[in-house]
Scaffold this motif. Sequence first.
Motif, PDB file in Angstrom:
ATOM      1  N   PRO A  41       0.831  -1.202   0.000  1.00  0.00           N
ATOM      2  CA  PRO A  41       0.000   0.000   0.000  1.00  0.00           C
ATOM      3  C   PRO A  41       0.865   1.251   0.000  1.00  0.00           C
ATOM      4  O   PRO A  41       2.058   1.190   0.216  1.00  0.00           O
ATOM      5  N   SER A  42       0.244   2.349  -0.233  1.00  0.00           N
ATOM      6  CA  SER A  42       0.920   3.635  -0.132  1.00  0.00           C
ATOM      7  C   SER A  42       1.528   3.729   1.262  1.00  0.00           C
ATOM      8  O   SER A  42       0.865   3.454   2.249  1.00  0.00           O
ATOM      9  N   SER A  53       6.562   5.100  -1.900  1.00  0.00           N
ATOM     10  CA  SER A  53       5.625   5.335  -3.004  1.00  0.00           C
ATOM     11  C   SER A  53       4.392   6.032  -2.458  1.00  0.00           C
ATOM     12  O   SER A  53       4.040   5.873  -1.285  1.00  0.00           O
ATOM     13  N   TYR A  54       3.755   6.811  -3.327  1.00  0.00           N
ATOM     14  CA  TYR A  54       2.577   7.578  -2.931  1.00  0.00           C
ATOM     15  C   TYR A  54       1.515   7.435  -4.001  1.00  0.00           C
ATOM     16  O   TYR A  54       1.826   7.375  -5.187  1.00  0.00           O
TER      17      TYR A  54
END
Lengths: 198, 401
Positions: A41-42, A53-54
């Motif tokens: 997940p983000s 990561s976004y």
Amino acid sequence: MNHWIRPLIVAAALALLAGCAATGESTTEEQQTTQDATAQPSITAQPGQEAYSYGYGQAPVGAYETYDAAGGAAAGAGGRPGQAVAVGAVPADRVVYFSFDSAEILPESRTIIEANARRLMKSSRTVTQLEGHTDERGSREYNIALGERRANAVRQAMIAMGVTPQQIRVVSYGEERPAATGQDEQSYALNRRVEIVY
Amino acid sequence: MKAIERTTWFLAILIGVFGAMAAHAQITLDITKGIEGGGVPIAIAPFSGGAPENIAGIIASDLQRTGKFAPQPAGSRADYSVAGQANSGGSRGYVVQFQLSGAQGGQLLNLSFDAPANQLRAVAHRISDLIYEKLTGDKGLAGTRIAYVAGGGGTWYLVVADADGQNPQTILRSSQPIMSPAWSPDGSRLAYVSFEGRHPQIVVQDVGSGARRIVSAAPGINGAPSWSPDGRRLAFTLSKDGNPEIYALNLGSTTPVRLTSGGAIDTEPVWLPDGSIVFTSDRGGSPQLYRMAPGGGAAQRLTFEGDYNARPAVSPDGRTIAMVHRRGGRFHIAVLDLQNHQFRVLTAGGLDESPSFAPNGKMIIYSNGQRLTAVSLDGSVKQDFALRGNGRDPVWAPFAR
């Protein structure tokens, strides 16, 4: 030893995070691609993590500030001719330089390769990572292939001198990690290199 | 546009003739200079209402950038005029309404949108694209996005921005290099190369959520990912067998299938709409572009101009290949028409690299390693992006679906 073990630990941590079984860093076996797809997940910042990561539009404001700064700092029409980037510089006795468009070992590089080969033969538990690099001219992915060709040339020379193949790992960074940021022949010559990393 | 095409052909023939006279086998055409003074006049009035975005200004800038329109102040003599309002209200915060009219006053478009304040910029781009499509028949690019890599020297960023370079959003930040982003055909995911752990791996990231999946982390090179037209497969480069070769991976499977063999460098695969693959290989002694069938095997050489042609990109219709082309020690973006085999150099050159087609096939975005530039295929427009930092490896996203 520390220099290559640390990345292994990070790699292993990353592998766990991404839900994959192993990174294959410590084995010559073919790496299985990961399919279990426990999607990561983000994520927010955690100590020791290398990448964040976004989702689109979800990055914290701070991420953009550093992008601005790094973008400016690395923006390299700047960089004086032949100016070396100090960060993470490898000692001169562990760098092998190459001619333009060539992966041929130059005669003057043999001393450095021999000295490092002797070090590896003396300690069979020592492993080196040969990191191949190119100058910035041309296609980035093609330069990845050229950088690997250079690193493999040093690897072959070391094996011919008696080093066990299992002690040598190879990675190519192409033009992504220049040693000098100028856009001139002096900088390009400093960037066409293989770094011998322990 | 017909006039531009005619001019281009005339130049092509002229250069061809001169080339023959000078006994050079020169069949290329440098159209970097562009064609001056073009553009259909269109008057754009400020939008009344008091919205927190300059909607008319965004539309004018979008239309200017296409090279096909010359925006004018309201009241100027023009072939077309745009007027509109953006008032607070509606179900989402603002109601944006606009009219496009012809010179004789006939109304061509009259539409309205409900949008929250933070979407007014997107609405302005949407209006630009509606106007562009109405008047040219082609789909506009104002509402599309680009991705690129920024930073370097310690921190790398993967950024998604609007097609005008505005609204940049970091979707990945790393202390190791990031390379070669590639959009999935539906625009929902990016494949890229990340050197996390000081080892390259191919990652697929969902752009909306940020969720990631490692699809290849083989020993050696993991590079140059490229999506199949149906989005179900990735082609990429692995050197796990000792030499850079091209593989295809069905994303529902775990085992990539090898498509090339031999001692040469084979890399940078891209898919044509028919499933065949164009790639870079130095099997002939210098890097050139080749084409092979979907299952690999024998490859046909495509490029014969100069001693370096690499990093192919395919136009959406599959007819044109853009590439990095070296001549006289300088790297240019060049295009090859697969139907008539015409080869054209598009840019003045230097360190030009990483071409990528816009989804309407009219523009190519590329980088010189530091900055991004877009150039139209007909040579009429050249646009430098004003980014806050540096930018490289740009890729134009497909149209939103």
